[in-house]
Design a protein around this motif. Structure first.
Motif, PDB file in Angstrom:
ATOM      1  N   GLU A   1      -7.156  -0.259 -17.093  1.00  0.00           N
ATOM      2  CA  GLU A   1      -6.072  -0.139 -16.165  1.00  0.00           C
ATOM      3  C   GLU A   1      -6.783   0.128 -14.884  1.00  0.00           C
ATOM      4  OE1 GLU A   1      -1.807   1.850 -14.617  1.00  0.00           O
ATOM      5  OE2 GLU A   1      -2.673   2.523 -16.565  1.00  0.00           O
ATOM      6  N   ILE A   2      -6.664  -0.791 -13.927  1.00  0.00           N
ATOM      7  CA  ILE A   2      -7.126  -0.692 -12.585  1.00  0.00           C
ATOM      8  C   ILE A   2      -6.131  -0.391 -11.522  1.00  0.00           C
ATOM      9  CG2 ILE A   2      -8.702  -1.809 -10.807  1.00  0.00           C
ATOM     10  CD1 ILE A   2     -10.293  -0.805 -13.354  1.00  0.00           C
ATOM     11  N   ASN A   3      -6.382   0.312 -10.426  1.00  0.00           N
ATOM     12  CA  ASN A   3      -5.396   0.407  -9.514  1.00  0.00           C
ATOM     13  C   ASN A   3      -6.443   0.292  -8.182  1.00  0.00           C
ATOM     14  OD1 ASN A   3      -2.781   1.673 -10.529  1.00  0.00           O
ATOM     15  ND2 ASN A   3      -4.415   2.817 -11.457  1.00  0.00           N
ATOM     16  N   ALA A   4      -5.696  -0.588  -7.065  1.00  0.00           N
ATOM     17  CA  ALA A   4      -6.184  -0.895  -5.740  1.00  0.00           C
ATOM     18  C   ALA A   4      -5.305  -0.377  -4.823  1.00  0.00           C
ATOM     19  CB  ALA A   4      -6.537  -2.501  -5.706  1.00  0.00           C
ATOM     20  N   PRO A   5      -5.969   0.478  -4.078  1.00  0.00           N
ATOM     21  CA  PRO A   5      -4.936   1.098  -3.027  1.00  0.00           C
ATOM     22  C   PRO A   5      -4.671   0.303  -1.870  1.00  0.00           C
ATOM     23  CG  PRO A   5      -7.370   1.815  -2.774  1.00  0.00           C
ATOM     24  CD  PRO A   5      -7.295   1.109  -4.098  1.00  0.00           C
ATOM     25  N   MET A   6      -3.587   0.218  -1.342  1.00  0.00           N
ATOM     26  CA  MET A   6      -3.191  -0.586  -0.299  1.00  0.00           C
ATOM     27  C   MET A   6      -3.923  -0.213   0.949  1.00  0.00           C
ATOM     28  SD  MET A   6       1.095  -1.107  -0.110  1.00  0.00           S
ATOM     29  CE  MET A   6       1.368   0.553  -0.341  1.00  0.00           C
ATOM     30  N   GLY A   7      -4.181  -1.129   2.017  1.00  0.00           N
ATOM     31  CA  GLY A   7      -4.993  -1.030   2.926  1.00  0.00           C
ATOM     32  C   GLY A   7      -4.185  -0.297   4.184  1.00  0.00           C
ATOM     33  N   THR A   8      -4.750   0.437   5.052  1.00  0.00           N
ATOM     34  CA  THR A   8      -4.342   1.108   6.123  1.00  0.00           C
ATOM     35  C   THR A   8      -3.193   0.708   6.775  1.00  0.00           C
ATOM     36  OG1 THR A   8      -6.649   2.081   6.417  1.00  0.00           O
ATOM     37  CG2 THR A   8      -4.796   2.527   7.938  1.00  0.00           C
ATOM     38  N   LYS A   9      -2.989  -0.716   7.142  1.00  0.00           N
ATOM     39  CA  LYS A   9      -1.942  -1.551   7.741  1.00  0.00           C
ATOM     40  C   LYS A   9      -0.546  -1.307   7.180  1.00  0.00           C
ATOM     41  CE  LYS A   9      -3.086  -4.384  10.729  1.00  0.00           C
ATOM     42  NZ  LYS A   9      -3.633  -5.687  11.377  1.00  0.00           N
ATOM     43  N   LEU A  10      -0.667  -1.496   5.566  1.00  0.00           N
ATOM     44  CA  LEU A  10       0.455  -1.514   4.893  1.00  0.00           C
ATOM     45  C   LEU A  10       1.141  -0.142   4.760  1.00  0.00           C
ATOM     46  CD1 LEU A  10      -0.509  -4.020   2.044  1.00  0.00           C
ATOM     47  CD2 LEU A  10       0.310  -4.480   4.428  1.00  0.00           C
ATOM     48  N   GLU A  11      -0.144   0.959   4.649  1.00  0.00           N
ATOM     49  CA  GLU A  11       0.511   2.309   4.351  1.00  0.00           C
ATOM     50  C   GLU A  11       1.247   2.649   5.894  1.00  0.00           C
ATOM     51  OE1 GLU A  11       0.788   4.085   1.856  1.00  0.00           O
ATOM     52  OE2 GLU A  11      -0.867   3.518   0.431  1.00  0.00           O
ATOM     53  N   LYS A  12       0.514   2.455   6.698  1.00  0.00           N
ATOM     54  CA  LYS A  12       1.201   2.822   8.373  1.00  0.00           C
ATOM     55  C   LYS A  12       2.357   2.099   8.447  1.00  0.00           C
ATOM     56  CE  LYS A  12      -2.941   3.838  11.071  1.00  0.00           C
ATOM     57  NZ  LYS A  12      -3.725   3.642  12.224  1.00  0.00           N
ATOM     58  N   ALA A  13       2.766   0.690   8.047  1.00  0.00           N
ATOM     59  CA  ALA A  13       3.900   0.357   8.233  1.00  0.00           C
ATOM     60  C   ALA A  13       4.988   0.901   7.376  1.00  0.00           C
ATOM     61  CB  ALA A  13       3.758  -1.397   7.778  1.00  0.00           C
ATOM     62  N   LEU A  14       4.838   1.228   6.150  1.00  0.00           N
ATOM     63  CA  LEU A  14       5.561   2.044   5.141  1.00  0.00           C
ATOM     64  C   LEU A  14       6.075   3.421   5.780  1.00  0.00           C
ATOM     65  CD1 LEU A  14       4.169   1.415   1.723  1.00  0.00           C
ATOM     66  CD2 LEU A  14       6.226   0.260   2.819  1.00  0.00           C
ATOM     67  N   SER A  15       4.934   4.061   6.433  1.00  0.00           N
ATOM     68  CA  SER A  15       5.293   5.485   6.991  1.00  0.00           C
ATOM     69  C   SER A  15       6.310   5.295   8.263  1.00  0.00           C
ATOM     70  CB  SER A  15       3.988   6.072   7.568  1.00  0.00           C
ATOM     71  OG  SER A  15       2.992   6.344   6.583  1.00  0.00           O
ATOM     72  N   GLY A  16       5.912   4.127   9.009  1.00  0.00           N
ATOM     73  CA  GLY A  16       6.881   3.882  10.083  1.00  0.00           C
ATOM     74  C   GLY A  16       8.343   3.643   9.749  1.00  0.00           C
ATOM     75  N   LEU A  17       8.399   2.828   8.872  1.00  0.00           N
ATOM     76  CA  LEU A  17       9.687   2.435   8.228  1.00  0.00           C
ATOM     77  C   LEU A  17      10.451   3.604   7.758  1.00  0.00           C
ATOM     78  CD1 LEU A  17       9.162  -0.757   6.268  1.00  0.00           C
ATOM     79  CD2 LEU A  17      10.277  -0.472   8.219  1.00  0.00           C
ATOM     80  N   ARG A  18       9.859   4.800   7.096  1.00  0.00           N
ATOM     81  CA  ARG A  18      10.263   6.030   6.927  1.00  0.00           C
ATOM     82  C   ARG A  18      10.915   6.703   7.874  1.00  0.00           C
ATOM     83  NH1 ARG A  18       5.194   6.450   3.305  1.00  0.00           N
ATOM     84  NH2 ARG A  18       5.869   5.159   1.455  1.00  0.00           N
ATOM     85  N   LYS A  19      10.158   6.621   9.047  1.00  0.00           N
ATOM     86  CA  LYS A  19      10.517   7.566  10.157  1.00  0.00           C
ATOM     87  C   LYS A  19      11.810   6.942  10.691  1.00  0.00           C
ATOM     88  CE  LYS A  19       5.814   9.067  11.111  1.00  0.00           C
ATOM     89  NZ  LYS A  19       4.869   8.678  12.171  1.00  0.00           N
ATOM     90  N   GLN A  20      12.115   5.660  10.397  1.00  0.00           N
ATOM     91  CA  GLN A  20      13.277   5.039  10.871  1.00  0.00           C
ATOM     92  C   GLN A  20      14.587   5.568  10.222  1.00  0.00           C
ATOM     93  OE1 GLN A  20      12.858   0.712  10.756  1.00  0.00           O
ATOM     94  NE2 GLN A  20      11.577   0.696  12.495  1.00  0.00           N
TER      95      GLN A  20
END
Length: 314
Positions: A295-314
């Motif tokens: 099983e291999i996991n690939a972390p999301m890039g910084t841009k995607l993580e920041k977008a999710l963080s921004g949506l959570r703050k909304q």
């Protein structure tokens, strides 16, 4: 333009190289030589296996000796291997998340094609070959779209390529993507079964009763005000499958230039998103050497993580 002059070569075929057609072997072995020239030297009988002429469909056997004749041709600038000093090539070294004697797994960045062509000087596979000049064999096991980021499997042995591609054909490989889609995805919508037909002229894919059977499984991961983060698992492997199935349900993926919604793109731009939010995050398969599940996991890039963080703050 300079000239490419190859020397006559004698290649001993081992068990790792056996089983492939002679034309495919030559195309891999003579990467700078056009396909038309490969078939020309085969037709003329200049390629010999065990001192005998062979046809393009001949399958190599363990113990064969292949004579590859000298070839002379003009070298075009775009056929030169990409320099490892190019930032886009060099950064791929840091994106390798697994490597052993059988395979290499890349967390491919968005915007990088898996291979060159159609005006692109090089893609991920050409860059990896430049980074690994000592590797005798490096071939893509599968493909993902240029703008999709995430897991890409590359075989380092012919036997590993056959083993892994067989798993993809038999649909035993489990792949999971993260996608940010427009609106509220209903948790009850767990499977999309919709046949897909590709337009060979413009490569646009549509749901069409005359298309190939296609199935994607979806799971809601997180809800936002006007968007949903879903996990998508393609059971079949059609071109643009997840993207078209998401659009078909009325929930296109953010920043999809073919199947998206510009209003949704404008909304997600407020949280810094400016690329397709589709990421190959997880894969499960049988290792071609050990025969054990991996099983291999690939972390999301910084841009995607920041977008999710921004949506959570909304």
């Amino acid at each position: 333009m300079s000239e490419i002059r190859t020397q006559v070569q004698f290649v001993d075929i081992d068990s790792d190289m056996a089983g492939q057609r002679i034309d495919n072997f030559l195309r891999n072995h003579l990467k700078s030589i056009p396909k038309s020239m490969v078939y020309r030297i085969l037709r003329k009988g200049e390629v010999r296996v065990n001192k005998k002429r062979v046809k393009a469909e001949y399958k190599l056997q363990d113990g064969d000796v292949v004579r590859i004749p000298p070839v002379t041709m003009e070298e075009k600038a775009e056929e030169v291997a990409p320099s490892t000093k190019l930032s886009k090539v060099a950064e791929l070294e840091n994106m390798i998340i697994f490597e052993d004697d059988h395979m290499l797994i890349l967390n491919k960045p968005s915007g990088t094609a898996v291979h060159g062509g159609s005006g692109l000087k090089f893609g991920a596979i050409e860059a990896l070959r430049a980074l690994r000049p000592q590797a005798r064999f490096l071939e893509l096991v599968h493909r993902i779209d240029r703008d999709t980021s995430g897991i890409l499997l590359v075989a380092k042995k012919r036997s590993a390529l056959r083993h892994l591609q067989a798993q993809f054909r038999e649909k035993t490989v489990q792949k999971y993507y993260f996608a940010l889609v427009m609106g509220e995805w209903k948790p009850s919508c767990k499977v999309v079964n919709a046949p897909l037909l590709k337009n060979e002229v413009n490569s646009i894919v549509r749901v069409n009763p005359n298309g190939k059977p296609s199935e994607t499984r979806f799971k809601v991961m997180e809800k936002f005000a006007q968007a949903t983060l879903v996990q998508a698992s393609p059971i079949t492997g059609r071109t643009h499958q997840i993207r078209v199935h998401a659009q078909y349900t009325g929930h296109p993926i953010a920043w999809d230039d073919r199947y998206g919604d510009r209003r949704f793109d404008a909304y997600t731009a407020k949280v810094g998103l400016d690329r397709l939010f589709l990421h190959a995050a997880n894969i499960k398969f049988v290792h071609p050497g050990t025969e054990e599940w991996m099983e291999i996991n690939a972390p999301m890039g910084t841009k995607l993580e920041k977008a999710l963080s921004g949506l959570r703050k909304q």
